[in-house]
Motif scaffolding. Structure first.
Motif, PDB file in Angstrom:
ATOM      1  N   MET A   1     -36.165 -21.032  -3.300  1.00 30.76           N
ATOM      2  CA  MET A   1     -35.588 -20.546  -4.530  1.00 30.76           C
ATOM      3  C   MET A   1     -36.715 -20.118  -5.452  1.00 30.76           C
ATOM      4  O   MET A   1     -37.709 -20.802  -5.581  1.00 30.76           O
ATOM      5  CB  MET A   1     -34.770 -21.673  -5.152  1.00 30.76           C
ATOM      6  N   ALA A   3     -37.397 -20.229  -8.639  1.00 27.22           N
ATOM      7  CA  ALA A   3     -37.181 -20.747  -9.987  1.00 27.22           C
ATOM      8  C   ALA A   3     -38.476 -20.705 -10.771  1.00 27.22           C
ATOM      9  O   ALA A   3     -39.548 -20.951 -10.230  1.00 27.22           O
ATOM     10  CB  ALA A   3     -36.655 -22.177  -9.925  1.00 27.22           C
ATOM     11  N   HIS A   4     -38.365 -20.396 -12.044  1.00 27.77           N
ATOM     12  CA  HIS A   4     -39.519 -20.426 -12.917  1.00 27.77           C
ATOM     13  C   HIS A   4     -39.807 -21.868 -13.280  1.00 27.77           C
ATOM     14  O   HIS A   4     -38.889 -22.651 -13.480  1.00 27.77           O
ATOM     15  CB  HIS A   4     -39.228 -19.656 -14.213  1.00 27.77           C
ATOM     16  N   ALA A   6     -40.296 -24.933 -15.565  1.00 25.91           N
ATOM     17  CA  ALA A   6     -39.657 -25.197 -16.853  1.00 25.91           C
ATOM     18  C   ALA A   6     -40.654 -25.634 -17.911  1.00 25.91           C
ATOM     19  O   ALA A   6     -40.268 -25.936 -19.017  1.00 25.91           O
ATOM     20  CB  ALA A   6     -38.575 -26.260 -16.673  1.00 25.91           C
ATOM     21  N   LEU A 114     -37.228 -30.900 -14.221  1.00 28.39           N
ATOM     22  CA  LEU A 114     -36.599 -31.010 -12.903  1.00 28.39           C
ATOM     23  C   LEU A 114     -37.082 -32.321 -12.296  1.00 28.39           C
ATOM     24  O   LEU A 114     -38.245 -32.454 -11.921  1.00 28.39           O
ATOM     25  CB  LEU A 114     -36.982 -29.815 -12.029  1.00 28.39           C
ATOM     26  N   LEU A 128     -29.965 -29.991 -12.930  1.00 28.16           N
ATOM     27  CA  LEU A 128     -30.996 -28.970 -12.744  1.00 28.16           C
ATOM     28  C   LEU A 128     -31.299 -28.727 -11.272  1.00 28.16           C
ATOM     29  O   LEU A 128     -31.714 -27.633 -10.900  1.00 28.16           O
ATOM     30  CB  LEU A 128     -32.274 -29.343 -13.493  1.00 28.16           C
ATOM     31  N   ARG A 129     -31.087 -29.723 -10.436  1.00 25.64           N
ATOM     32  CA  ARG A 129     -31.263 -29.517  -8.989  1.00 25.64           C
ATOM     33  C   ARG A 129     -30.250 -28.493  -8.484  1.00 25.64           C
ATOM     34  O   ARG A 129     -30.567 -27.648  -7.660  1.00 25.64           O
ATOM     35  CB  ARG A 129     -31.092 -30.823  -8.224  1.00 25.64           C
ATOM     36  N   ASP A 132     -31.429 -25.160  -9.768  1.00 33.04           N
ATOM     37  CA  ASP A 132     -32.616 -24.748  -9.021  1.00 33.04           C
ATOM     38  C   ASP A 132     -32.250 -24.211  -7.640  1.00 33.04           C
ATOM     39  O   ASP A 132     -32.860 -23.268  -7.143  1.00 33.04           O
ATOM     40  CB  ASP A 132     -33.581 -25.935  -8.896  1.00 33.04           C
ATOM     41  N   ARG A 133     -31.241 -24.793  -7.057  1.00 35.08           N
ATOM     42  CA  ARG A 133     -30.837 -24.383  -5.709  1.00 35.08           C
ATOM     43  C   ARG A 133     -30.018 -23.086  -5.708  1.00 35.08           C
ATOM     44  O   ARG A 133     -30.157 -22.257  -4.805  1.00 35.08           O
ATOM     45  CB  ARG A 133     -30.039 -25.501  -5.054  1.00 35.08           C
ATOM     46  N   TRP A 138     -34.660 -19.577 -13.071  1.00 34.73           N
ATOM     47  CA  TRP A 138     -34.239 -20.311 -14.258  1.00 34.73           C
ATOM     48  C   TRP A 138     -35.479 -20.748 -15.013  1.00 34.73           C
ATOM     49  O   TRP A 138     -36.576 -20.757 -14.472  1.00 34.73           O
ATOM     50  CB  TRP A 138     -33.344 -21.503 -13.917  1.00 34.73           C
ATOM     51  N   LEU A 152     -30.631 -19.195 -16.862  1.00 38.27           N
ATOM     52  CA  LEU A 152     -30.645 -18.998 -15.419  1.00 38.27           C
ATOM     53  C   LEU A 152     -30.229 -17.567 -15.141  1.00 38.27           C
ATOM     54  O   LEU A 152     -29.594 -16.921 -15.974  1.00 38.27           O
ATOM     55  CB  LEU A 152     -29.708 -19.986 -14.712  1.00 38.27           C
TER      56      LEU A 152
END
Length: 161
Positions: A1, A3-4, A6, A114, A128-129, A132-133, A138, A152
């Motif tokens: 994934m 994801a940015h 956080a 996270l 958040l998991r 994130d998935r 996000w 997100l």
């Protein structure tokens, strides 16, 4: 994934949307400050936008499944604001062509964290998991005047043949 991170102190942190952003965004905003039932109101507001934008009634299963993911992730972001930041101020949905950005603003300056995976059977700590998935990206950015915006992004899948 993709994801940015956080944490704005992280060199890889970026508040900018992932990838190119087409012109002509469509925005919808729901004020939530001091509103009871913020999670349910946010889901219904998001459901209405997804219906208008053709995600819920799409002819392909991929888009309908992505719409359900958006509803779940919206609930998770608003729930986190309720539990960890004394409630959300606003929910903003922005559509840039196939890209949808969901943003929740709250009064807490601390970025979301996270956490390591919790025990799957244990309630809580999974929000958040899930984001994130399921999200394409996000992150969190400081809000003007204090607080933060947790956002997100998800891309509408191409229509199935």
């Amino acid at each position: 994934m993709a994801a940015h991170p956080a944490d704005p102190a992280d060199p890889a942190y970026s508040a900018a949307p992932a990838g190119p952003v087409p012109a002509g965004p469509e925005r919808r905003c729901l004020p939530l400050a001091a509103a009871p039932g913020a999670v349910a109101r946010s889901r219904e507001f998001t459901r209405g936008a997804l219906r208008t934008w053709g995600w819920l009634a799409a002819p392909d299963e991929g888009t309908r499944a992505a719409a359900q993911d958006v509803l779940l992730m919206t609930s998770e972001l608003v729930t986190n604001a309720c539990q960890h930041a004394a409630g959300p101020y606003a929910l903003e949905l922005t559509r840039y062509g196939p890209l949808l950005r969901v943003a929740v603003r709250d009064a807490d300056d601390r970025p979301p964290v996270l956490r390591p995976p919790a025990e799957p059977a244990r309630p809580g700590g999974h929000g958040l998991r899930v984001v994130d998935r399921l999200a394409a990206a996000w992150g969190s950015e400081p809000a003007v005047g204090g607080g933060k915006t947790v956002w997100l992004e998800i891309v509408r899948p191409p229509a199935e043949p």
